[in-house]
Design a protein around this motif. Sequence first.
Motif, PDB file in Angstrom:
ATOM      1  N   GLY A 104       0.786  -1.229   0.000  1.00 53.37           N
ATOM      2  CA  GLY A 104       0.000   0.000   0.000  1.00 53.37           C
ATOM      3  C   GLY A 104       0.817   1.278   0.000  1.00 53.37           C
ATOM      4  O   GLY A 104       0.267   2.361   0.235  1.00 53.37           O
ATOM      5  N   LEU A 105       2.112   1.183  -0.269  1.00 58.14           N
ATOM      6  CA  LEU A 105       2.964   2.382  -0.225  1.00 58.14           C
ATOM      7  C   LEU A 105       2.620   3.368  -1.335  1.00 58.14           C
ATOM      8  O   LEU A 105       2.589   4.585  -1.095  1.00 58.14           O
ATOM      9  N   ALA A 106       2.362   2.874  -2.543  1.00 53.65           N
ATOM     10  CA  ALA A 106       2.025   3.775  -3.651  1.00 53.65           C
ATOM     11  C   ALA A 106       0.747   4.542  -3.331  1.00 53.65           C
ATOM     12  O   ALA A 106       0.680   5.756  -3.530  1.00 53.65           O
ATOM     13  N   ARG A 107      -0.245   3.843  -2.804  1.00 54.42           N
ATOM     14  CA  ARG A 107      -1.506   4.508  -2.451  1.00 54.42           C
ATOM     15  C   ARG A 107      -1.286   5.538  -1.337  1.00 54.42           C
ATOM     16  O   ARG A 107      -1.863   6.628  -1.364  1.00 54.42           O
ATOM     17  N   ALA A 108      -0.465   5.196  -0.362  1.00 60.16           N
ATOM     18  CA  ALA A 108      -0.196   6.122   0.745  1.00 60.16           C
ATOM     19  C   ALA A 108       0.561   7.356   0.258  1.00 60.16           C
ATOM     20  O   ALA A 108       0.242   8.490   0.656  1.00 60.16           O
ATOM     21  N   LEU A 109       1.543   7.160  -0.596  1.00 61.69           N
ATOM     22  CA  LEU A 109       2.285   8.295  -1.152  1.00 61.69           C
ATOM     23  C   LEU A 109       1.368   9.169  -1.996  1.00 61.69           C
ATOM     24  O   LEU A 109       1.404  10.403  -1.894  1.00 61.69           O
ATOM     25  N   LEU A 110       0.553   8.549  -2.821  1.00 60.72           N
ATOM     26  CA  LEU A 110      -0.366   9.292  -3.672  1.00 60.72           C
ATOM     27  C   LEU A 110      -1.349  10.102  -2.830  1.00 60.72           C
ATOM     28  O   LEU A 110      -1.590  11.282  -3.097  1.00 60.72           O
ATOM     29  N   ALA A 111      -1.906   9.486  -1.801  1.00 68.83           N
ATOM     30  CA  ALA A 111      -2.845  10.191  -0.916  1.00 68.83           C
ATOM     31  C   ALA A 111      -2.170  11.372  -0.230  1.00 68.83           C
ATOM     32  O   ALA A 111      -2.778  12.442  -0.066  1.00 68.83           O
ATOM     33  N   THR A 112      -0.922  11.207   0.149  1.00 69.92           N
ATOM     34  CA  THR A 112      -0.166  12.291   0.782  1.00 69.92           C
ATOM     35  C   THR A 112      -0.004  13.463  -0.176  1.00 69.92           C
ATOM     36  O   THR A 112      -0.231  14.622   0.194  1.00 69.92           O
TER      37      THR A 112
END
Length: 175
Positions: A104-112
């Motif tokens: 879920g790192l890509a989603r977390a970075l994108l959300a940030t």
Amino acid sequence: MRTIARLSAEEFEQCVEELAALLADAVDDGASLGFVAPFGQESAAVWWRAQAPAVAAGTQLVWVCRLDGVLAGTVSLIPAAKANARHRAEIVKLMVHRDARGQGLARALLATAEQAAFDAGARLLLLDTETGSTAEHVYLSGGWTRYGIVPGYAASPDGTLRDCSFFYKRLAPPA
């Protein structure tokens, strides 16, 4: 432990080698990020160093994600510079090390990056990615709208021309 932080200009300079290793890994794994093989860590470091003036000027914002202290991902946001475009920004260079994918790192970075863009007044985000890629799935499942596909838009790291999907996302206050 996972942390995501925006890099100051000084922190960016200190992270160039780690960012270069991440970029070289992504290109080696076939990610279409604007580079073709051969592309190693030295070339990646040169590219990242060239971004330093934009980071220092605030015209490129860079976040990194660390897993237990190890740099595992990054994303950048480039606010539009034109006076009539101050309401929009572009997401660029979202990447996660191949050993850290599926968490879920890509989603977390994108959300940030999306939240930071909204907080800065942006209401429209744009990006592009290789059609059919894992990244495209991340964007589609994250509420992004594909507005077009351009055939043979960019070469993959092996030099093969690939189609590219273009996306936008309207930003609104959290529900």
